[in-house]
Design a protein around this motif. Sequence first.
Motif, PDB file in Angstrom:
ATOM      1  N   GLY A  62       1.039   5.757   0.160  1.00  0.00           N
ATOM      2  CA  GLY A  62       0.345   6.957   0.596  1.00  0.00           C
ATOM      3  C   GLY A  62       1.339   8.029   0.981  1.00  0.00           C
ATOM      4  N   THR A  63       0.880   9.061   1.668  1.00  0.00           N
ATOM      5  CA  THR A  63       1.752  10.136   2.127  1.00  0.00           C
ATOM      6  C   THR A  63       1.439  10.441   3.595  1.00  0.00           C
ATOM      7  OG1 THR A  63       0.203  11.857   1.405  1.00  0.00           O
ATOM      8  CG2 THR A  63       1.934  11.190  -0.160  1.00  0.00           C
ATOM      9  N   GLU A 104       0.845  -1.186   0.000  1.00  0.00           N
ATOM     10  CA  GLU A 104       0.000   0.000   0.000  1.00  0.00           C
ATOM     11  C   GLU A 104       0.882   1.238   0.000  1.00  0.00           C
ATOM     12  OE1 GLU A 104      -2.095  -0.734   3.610  1.00  0.00           O
ATOM     13  OE2 GLU A 104      -3.594  -2.024   2.667  1.00  0.00           O
TER      14      GLU A 104
END
Length: 613
Positions: free
Chosen positions: A27-28, A25
């Motif tokens: 994301g930030t 996964e």
Amino acid sequence: MKFLISQRSPGKDDFQKLELKYQVEAGTVGPYSIVTEKDTSGYSGQGLRSFIDGYIRDFNCAMPDVASQTENAIGLITKQWPVPNSISGSFSTAIIEEKTGEIVVCNDAIGVYPLYYFAGENEFYISNSLIWLGVVSKASVDEVGLFQRTYCPEFANIGSRTLLKNVKRLLPGEWIRFRKSGEIRERKYDNELYQQLSDSVAPLKYWKAFKKEVSYCLAEEENVHVALSGGMDSRLIMGSVPREKQLFCHTYGQEDYYESLIAKRIAGLYDANFRSYSQPELNFPGKEVLEKYTIETEAIYLNHWLEILEEHEIENRENMLVGDMTESLQGRNLPMKKNWKNFKQYYLGRKEYPLTENTREKFEDWKDGVISKYTGLISQKHLNRINVQLTEEQINNEITADLEELFLRIEQHNLPYLELVSEIFTWFTHSRIPMGKQILILNSNFKSFCVPMSVQILRLTSNLHPNLRLNGRYIKSLFASVKELKLGASEPTSQIPFVPFNSPEIFKVPIWFLRSEIDDFLIKRVMKSGNPKKRYRVLKSFNWVEVYQQPKMEAKLWSYFEKNYLGEGYTNAVIYGALKRRNLEQWPLSNINIINAAALNAELALLKALKDE
């Protein structure tokens, strides 16, 4: 589970190339790109985002409330190091402060869960996977790190050194705060081991603390798995698990091996499910299996664990308890002279050992001895074998500098005895990496924890005076006085068969001596005859002679190095050494040196091939 924190977004294909077991996964968080495997442990709240390997607990919170424990512990770690006595666990963690973009990274006093960092030109990465970090960064192979992995004791890197240039691993007990630029703002160390030496710690007090640690560790678990060898370390774990938990015990080896039979009997005493696993061919696994576990765990070392992992069907990643650091409780790493006089005086006679005062002069002499041991195999021949361009002097200086890094960590503890200096050095080297790999490889199918290595239990163990721990004195007193352990003490050990562990030494010592002498005779007879089918041990147990006789062994060896990143001279020496063991021209020792070379080559292949694509 793996995670990567970086200042740039990794390419879409970077992690697909690795064919990972678990979904990735992305994301930030604040100014950082984050990539994690699914189900990576962590915490989010209070403006913090953390990623955790291992487990962290706060004794000030109710035992079932793991969420509050994690929240309190993570918040405290960002402000205070070393942690107070209310915080425990065995862990490494990276914590992002979302508002400032600063990152705190740390690990416990030994640091078996690795955490790596790299601040290059316009690059800043933190990860618990060296392969992940290497694949997405510009870091190149470090020749000193390569030499250490091929020729130094334990086939392991020293201190903060890794296989990649300028990529550092956290030192034992290290805490670092990074600015978002990647610069180190602050650095601290946990030097709490051995700080309150005592010769009067009651076994029941120790046991109460141990049980509390296990209970907090397992607070969320209904099913508990134990790596059960049948030795005293796993018996200590078995006795400490709350009785309401469902126990599942796993051991490697055939059902009729003596060690397996003892382990099964121990499991039965605690009403536990038991299973033994036997796939001896996995001690020389197929290339695809070796590469799979290299990618998943970066911890190929002792392949007995593959016998369990390859047969165990995963439904959910449940907890697996490992008891390895119980050896600290038995004082096995304290360097005492082994001779008949000492045996009579200190083992049978129970006199106190005369310990060596840790003076400046003796400490420097000890350091010189360690440096000689680690640099003893530096030669132009060995450098040529692995295609290293650095000179002997350069390698020598770099290894010495890496050792000095550990020496400084040891010196910061102000230890009173030289024996403790040797012990903690073993913890910072052997326990941290080779033993730690056993925990890491089990993480492939389980959440693998080592309670005896936790912050508070290791502090408590280290504070037991050496004369309490030597010759297993303290662990014997535990098994003699603790109700839950007396069950386990009623069975023999694998080292001393036929009589219970709690038998008088006058019975145990002759049996131990006789078994050792007969085993030694049988080994010499096998070698002299050149016949691998002759009896190998008094009692049926794991047989390395048979492992080296596998018909496909040689083909597997050559397959490991089809793409050779270690140099033909080095790999040929490894392969031909294995063939000499097969032919009984050398004694068939454990194949750790061979598998180390194969796993190292697999790591290099991944790092180099994926960068070139």
